[in-house]
Scaffold this active site. Sequence first.
Site, PDB file in Angstrom:
ATOM      1  N   CYS A 155       4.768  -7.061   8.028  1.00 53.50           N
ATOM      2  CA  CYS A 155       5.706  -6.499   8.998  1.00 53.50           C
ATOM      3  C   CYS A 155       5.972  -7.540  10.075  1.00 53.50           C
ATOM      4  O   CYS A 155       5.080  -8.297  10.452  1.00 53.50           O
ATOM      5  CB  CYS A 155       5.114  -5.239   9.632  1.00 53.50           C
ATOM      6  SG  CYS A 155       6.259  -4.409  10.774  1.00 53.50           S
ATOM      7  N   GLY A 182       5.442  -2.235   7.004  1.00 48.58           N
ATOM      8  CA  GLY A 182       6.791  -2.747   7.205  1.00 48.58           C
ATOM      9  C   GLY A 182       7.610  -1.961   8.193  1.00 48.58           C
ATOM     10  O   GLY A 182       7.296  -0.823   8.535  1.00 48.58           O
ATOM     11  N   GLU A 183       8.681  -2.590   8.659  1.00 43.77           N
ATOM     12  CA  GLU A 183       9.628  -1.900   9.535  1.00 43.77           C
ATOM     13  C   GLU A 183      10.746  -1.335   8.650  1.00 43.77           C
ATOM     14  O   GLU A 183      11.580  -2.089   8.129  1.00 43.77           O
ATOM     15  CB  GLU A 183      10.163  -2.864  10.604  1.00 43.77           C
ATOM     16  CG  GLU A 183      11.338  -2.355  11.412  1.00 43.77           C
ATOM     17  CD  GLU A 183      11.232  -0.883  11.872  1.00 43.77           C
ATOM     18  OE1 GLU A 183      10.135  -0.438  12.251  1.00 43.77           O
ATOM     19  OE2 GLU A 183      12.261  -0.175  11.815  1.00 43.77           O
ATOM     20  N   SER A 215       8.721   5.234  16.864  1.00 45.69           N
ATOM     21  CA  SER A 215       7.391   4.886  17.382  1.00 45.69           C
ATOM     22  C   SER A 215       7.514   4.400  18.817  1.00 45.69           C
ATOM     23  O   SER A 215       7.852   3.246  19.064  1.00 45.69           O
ATOM     24  CB  SER A 215       6.773   3.792  16.512  1.00 45.69           C
ATOM     25  OG  SER A 215       6.563   4.283  15.219  1.00 45.69           O
ATOM     26  N   LEU A 216       7.225   5.281  19.755  1.00 44.88           N
ATOM     27  CA  LEU A 216       7.418   4.948  21.169  1.00 44.88           C
ATOM     28  C   LEU A 216       6.173   4.270  21.755  1.00 44.88           C
ATOM     29  O   LEU A 216       6.240   3.192  22.317  1.00 44.88           O
ATOM     30  CB  LEU A 216       7.750   6.233  21.935  1.00 44.88           C
ATOM     31  CG  LEU A 216       8.679   6.105  23.118  1.00 44.88           C
ATOM     32  CD1 LEU A 216       9.992   5.452  22.743  1.00 44.88           C
ATOM     33  CD2 LEU A 216       8.927   7.484  23.737  1.00 44.88           C
ATOM     34  N   HIS A 217       5.052   4.955  21.660  1.00 45.02           N
ATOM     35  CA  HIS A 217       3.732   4.425  22.024  1.00 45.02           C
ATOM     36  C   HIS A 217       3.500   4.133  23.496  1.00 45.02           C
ATOM     37  O   HIS A 217       2.382   3.806  23.899  1.00 45.02           O
ATOM     38  CB  HIS A 217       3.375   3.161  21.229  1.00 45.02           C
ATOM     39  CG  HIS A 217       3.449   3.325  19.740  1.00 45.02           C
ATOM     40  ND1 HIS A 217       3.153   4.507  19.112  1.00 45.02           N
ATOM     41  CD2 HIS A 217       3.795   2.457  18.747  1.00 45.02           C
ATOM     42  CE1 HIS A 217       3.310   4.356  17.802  1.00 45.02           C
ATOM     43  NE2 HIS A 217       3.699   3.135  17.565  1.00 45.02           N
ATOM     44  N   GLU A 253       0.823  -1.203   0.000  1.00 43.48           N
ATOM     45  CA  GLU A 253       0.000   0.000   0.000  1.00 43.48           C
ATOM     46  C   GLU A 253       0.855   1.250   0.000  1.00 43.48           C
ATOM     47  O   GLU A 253       1.932   1.272   0.579  1.00 43.48           O
ATOM     48  CB  GLU A 253      -0.831   0.041   1.277  1.00 43.48           C
ATOM     49  CG  GLU A 253      -1.693  -1.161   1.470  1.00 43.48           C
ATOM     50  CD  GLU A 253      -2.476  -1.060   2.772  1.00 43.48           C
ATOM     51  OE1 GLU A 253      -2.969  -2.087   3.211  1.00 43.48           O
ATOM     52  OE2 GLU A 253      -2.562   0.045   3.341  1.00 43.48           O
ATOM     53  N   CYS A 270       3.133   8.551   1.437  1.00 44.03           N
ATOM     54  CA  CYS A 270       3.456   7.619   2.518  1.00 44.03           C
ATOM     55  C   CYS A 270       3.719   6.261   1.869  1.00 44.03           C
ATOM     56  O   CYS A 270       2.857   5.744   1.153  1.00 44.03           O
ATOM     57  CB  CYS A 270       2.271   7.553   3.486  1.00 44.03           C
ATOM     58  SG  CYS A 270       2.470   6.303   4.762  1.00 44.03           S
ATOM     59  N   CYS A 325      -1.540   1.913   7.991  1.00 39.65           N
ATOM     60  CA  CYS A 325      -0.761   0.803   7.462  1.00 39.65           C
ATOM     61  C   CYS A 325      -1.500  -0.527   7.463  1.00 39.65           C
ATOM     62  O   CYS A 325      -1.991  -0.965   8.470  1.00 39.65           O
ATOM     63  CB  CYS A 325       0.544   0.582   8.208  1.00 39.65           C
ATOM     64  SG  CYS A 325       0.819   1.533   9.634  1.00 39.65           S
ATOM     65  N   ASN A 332      -6.453   4.783  14.637  1.00 38.49           N
ATOM     66  CA  ASN A 332      -7.357   4.535  13.522  1.00 38.49           C
ATOM     67  C   ASN A 332      -7.828   3.087  13.680  1.00 38.49           C
ATOM     68  O   ASN A 332      -7.036   2.167  13.441  1.00 38.49           O
ATOM     69  CB  ASN A 332      -6.529   4.701  12.228  1.00 38.49           C
ATOM     70  CG  ASN A 332      -7.384   5.062  11.055  1.00 38.49           C
ATOM     71  OD1 ASN A 332      -8.612   5.031  11.123  1.00 38.49           O
ATOM     72  ND2 ASN A 332      -6.739   5.402   9.965  1.00 38.49           N
ATOM     73  N   CYS A 389      -1.716  -2.837  15.231  1.00 38.37           N
ATOM     74  CA  CYS A 389      -1.451  -2.490  13.826  1.00 38.37           C
ATOM     75  C   CYS A 389      -1.897  -3.605  12.881  1.00 38.37           C
ATOM     76  O   CYS A 389      -1.696  -4.788  13.155  1.00 38.37           O
ATOM     77  CB  CYS A 389       0.044  -2.221  13.664  1.00 38.37           C
ATOM     78  SG  CYS A 389       0.529  -1.846  11.969  1.00 38.37           S
ATOM     79  N   SER A 405      10.178   6.424   9.623  1.00 34.21           N
ATOM     80  CA  SER A 405       9.567   6.006  10.885  1.00 34.21           C
ATOM     81  C   SER A 405      10.009   4.591  11.232  1.00 34.21           C
ATOM     82  O   SER A 405      10.006   3.701  10.382  1.00 34.21           O
ATOM     83  CB  SER A 405       8.040   6.068  10.739  1.00 34.21           C
ATOM     84  OG  SER A 405       7.420   5.633  11.920  1.00 34.21           O
ATOM     85  N   CYS A 407       3.361  -5.144  16.412  1.00 26.81           N
ATOM     86  CA  CYS A 407       2.685  -4.181  17.301  1.00 26.81           C
ATOM     87  C   CYS A 407       1.197  -4.569  17.370  1.00 26.81           C
ATOM     88  O   CYS A 407       0.570  -4.777  16.329  1.00 26.81           O
ATOM     89  CB  CYS A 407       2.857  -2.761  16.771  1.00 26.81           C
ATOM     90  SG  CYS A 407       4.596  -2.294  16.633  1.00 26.81           S
TER      91      CYS A 407
HETATM   92  N1  SAH Z   1       7.452   0.163  11.360  1.00 28.51           N
HETATM   93  C1  SAH Z   1       7.456   1.596  11.376  1.00 28.51           C
HETATM   94  C2  SAH Z   1       6.415   2.189  10.418  1.00 28.51           C
HETATM   95  C3  SAH Z   1       5.035   1.860  10.865  1.00 28.51           C
HETATM   96  S1  SAH Z   1       3.697   2.837  10.360  1.00 28.51           S
HETATM   97  C4  SAH Z   1       7.187   2.105  12.778  1.00 28.51           C
HETATM   98  O1  SAH Z   1       6.925   1.279  13.652  1.00 28.51           O
HETATM   99  O2  SAH Z   1       7.298   3.300  13.017  1.00 28.51           O
HETATM  100  C5  SAH Z   1       3.855   4.412  11.055  1.00 28.51           C
HETATM  101  C6  SAH Z   1       3.153   4.657  12.385  1.00 28.51           C
HETATM  102  O3  SAH Z   1       1.754   4.346  12.360  1.00 28.51           O
HETATM  103  C7  SAH Z   1       3.751   3.845  13.512  1.00 28.51           C
HETATM  104  O4  SAH Z   1       3.964   4.700  14.592  1.00 28.51           O
HETATM  105  C8  SAH Z   1       2.652   2.846  13.806  1.00 28.51           C
HETATM  106  O5  SAH Z   1       2.736   2.344  15.103  1.00 28.51           O
HETATM  107  C9  SAH Z   1       1.411   3.666  13.554  1.00 28.51           C
HETATM  108  N2  SAH Z   1       0.176   2.890  13.362  1.00 28.51           N
HETATM  109  C10 SAH Z   1       0.040   1.608  12.980  1.00 28.51           C
HETATM  110  N3  SAH Z   1      -1.259   1.260  12.930  1.00 28.51           N
HETATM  111  C11 SAH Z   1      -1.970   2.338  13.284  1.00 28.51           C
HETATM  112  C12 SAH Z   1      -3.371   2.615  13.432  1.00 28.51           C
HETATM  113  N4  SAH Z   1      -4.274   1.683  13.180  1.00 28.51           N
HETATM  114  N5  SAH Z   1      -3.740   3.850  13.827  1.00 28.51           N
HETATM  115  C13 SAH Z   1      -2.813   4.814  14.063  1.00 28.51           C
HETATM  116  N6  SAH Z   1      -1.484   4.621  13.923  1.00 28.51           N
HETATM  117  C14 SAH Z   1      -1.067   3.397  13.549  1.00 28.51           C
END
Ligand code: SAH
Length: 381
Positions: free
Chosen positions: A127, A176-177, A234-236, A107, A120, A353, A310, A134, A211, A131
Site C-alpha cells: 500500500c 492496499g488503497e 478511514s478518518l482515524h 491476503e 475481506c 491488513c 490490532n 498499518c 474502505s 498510515c
Molecule cells: N486503504 C483502505 C483499506 C485499508 S484496511 C483504507 O485506508 O481504508 C481497512 C481499515 O483497517 C482501515 O481503516 C485501516 O486504517 C485499518 N487498519 C489498518 N491496520 C490496522 C490494525 N493494525 N488494527 C486495526 N485496524 C487497522
Amino acid sequence: MLTAGGATQEQPLLLSSKRLLLEATVEELQAWMASQGHPGYRVRQVLEWVIQRRAESFEPMSDLPLVLRQQLALEWSVLGTRIAFHSRSPDRTDKLLLECRDGRRIECVLMAEDRRHTVCISTQVGCGMGCVFCASGLKGVERNLTAGEIVEQVLRLRNLLPPGDSVTHIVVMGMGESLANLDNLISALDRLCSAAPDLGLGLSQRRVTISTVGLPEKIRKLATLNRQYHLAVSLHAPTEELRNELVPVNEKIGLGAVLGAADFYFQTTGRQVTYEYVLLHDVNDRLGDAQALAQRLQGRKAHVNLIPYNPVAGLPFERPQPEAIRRFVSVLRDRGVSATVRKTKGRAIEAACGQLRRRLDDPGLSPSAPEPVSSMTMDGP
Ligand code: SAH
C-alpha cells in the site's frame, strides 16, 4: 495436491504462459471456443462450473467433452494464484495468503458469524498510503491487483465454505488503497454482484463495503458511477494535525476535502457513509479526541465504526483500554453521532491488513507464526 502441515510458502511459483480464465472477457473466451471448433454455449458451462460449482480446474467439468477439457487445460488456467498459507482461528475466521503468478503475495480473510459469511479482500500488493500504524504499507505499494485477482480472492474463500453456503458480504479492507485501483476494483465487484450464473454470485451491491483512506477525486468519481456500494472512509483523527501524523497522505489532501467528498457521496447516492476510526491507546482515544470527532461529524448523516487497534509487531502503538473505548462510544452517542465498536475477529491468525504476509516474510518478528490448516499447491497456473 494437498499437503497437510509443512509450510511450502518458500517455494517459488513457476511462471506460466497459460491464459487466465478470470482475466478473459466472455467475447475472448467465445472466440477461443470457436477457434477450437466448439459451440459458444460451452463458455457459459465452463464459467458456471467455476462461479457456481466451485471448480478450481477443468478436470471435474464432467459435462464437457474430454477433448475440450484437455484443450482448455493446455491453454488456460482456472485460477492464477496458489494458496501459500491457510490458517484458521477458532472464531471461524480463515485467512489465506495467496501467491500471484509473479510471486507476489496478497491476503484475504473469510469471517463467519451465524449465517453471515463476510470476505475481506485486497486491492493492491502492499500500500502506498503509509498510515503509520498499518502493516500493509511498511514496504510501500508494489502493484495494483488485476480484476481477476480480486475476483479470485472471493472465489477462493467461498470455496472454503460448506456446500450450499455462500458469501453474503464483501468488505474491501485488505491490503492496499482500494480507490487507487478503482477501475479494476469496480470491474471485479460488478462481476461478483452480477446475477448471471456464469458471471457472478448475485450479491447485492449494498452488501459490499469499499474502505478508503479518503481520496476525494476517486470518491467523487465512485459517487457518479451509479452503483450502490457502501463507502467507508478511514478518518482515524478529528483534527488536521493528528490526521497528518497518523495518515501522512492527509497533508496533501486535508480533512475538509475528505469530508466534502464523503458528503458528496451521500448526496449523490443516498447512501450513508461510515467513518472508520482505529483507536490507538493514548494517541487518538482520549476524551478530547472523542469530543472533537463528535463536533466534526455532528449534523452529518454518518456512522462511526471504532476499530480497537490490532497491534503490529515492531510498531509503537497499543490497543486502547476497554474504559477508553466505552468513553469514546458514549461521547459520540451522547452527541447524537451513531457509533459502534468493531468486534475483532481472527486476532490469532493476524487478520489485519498486511500482518500475515509480513509475519511469514519475516518469521523473526514473533516466536509464534500462525498455525497452518494446510499449505497447498492446487491447480498451479
Ligand atoms: N486503504 C483502505 C483499506 C485499508 S484496511 C483504507 O485506508 O481504508 C481497512 C481499515 O483497517 C482501515 O481503516 C485501516 O486504517 C485499518 N487498519 C489498518 N491496520 C490496522 C490494525 N493494525 N488494527 C486495526 N485496524 C487497522
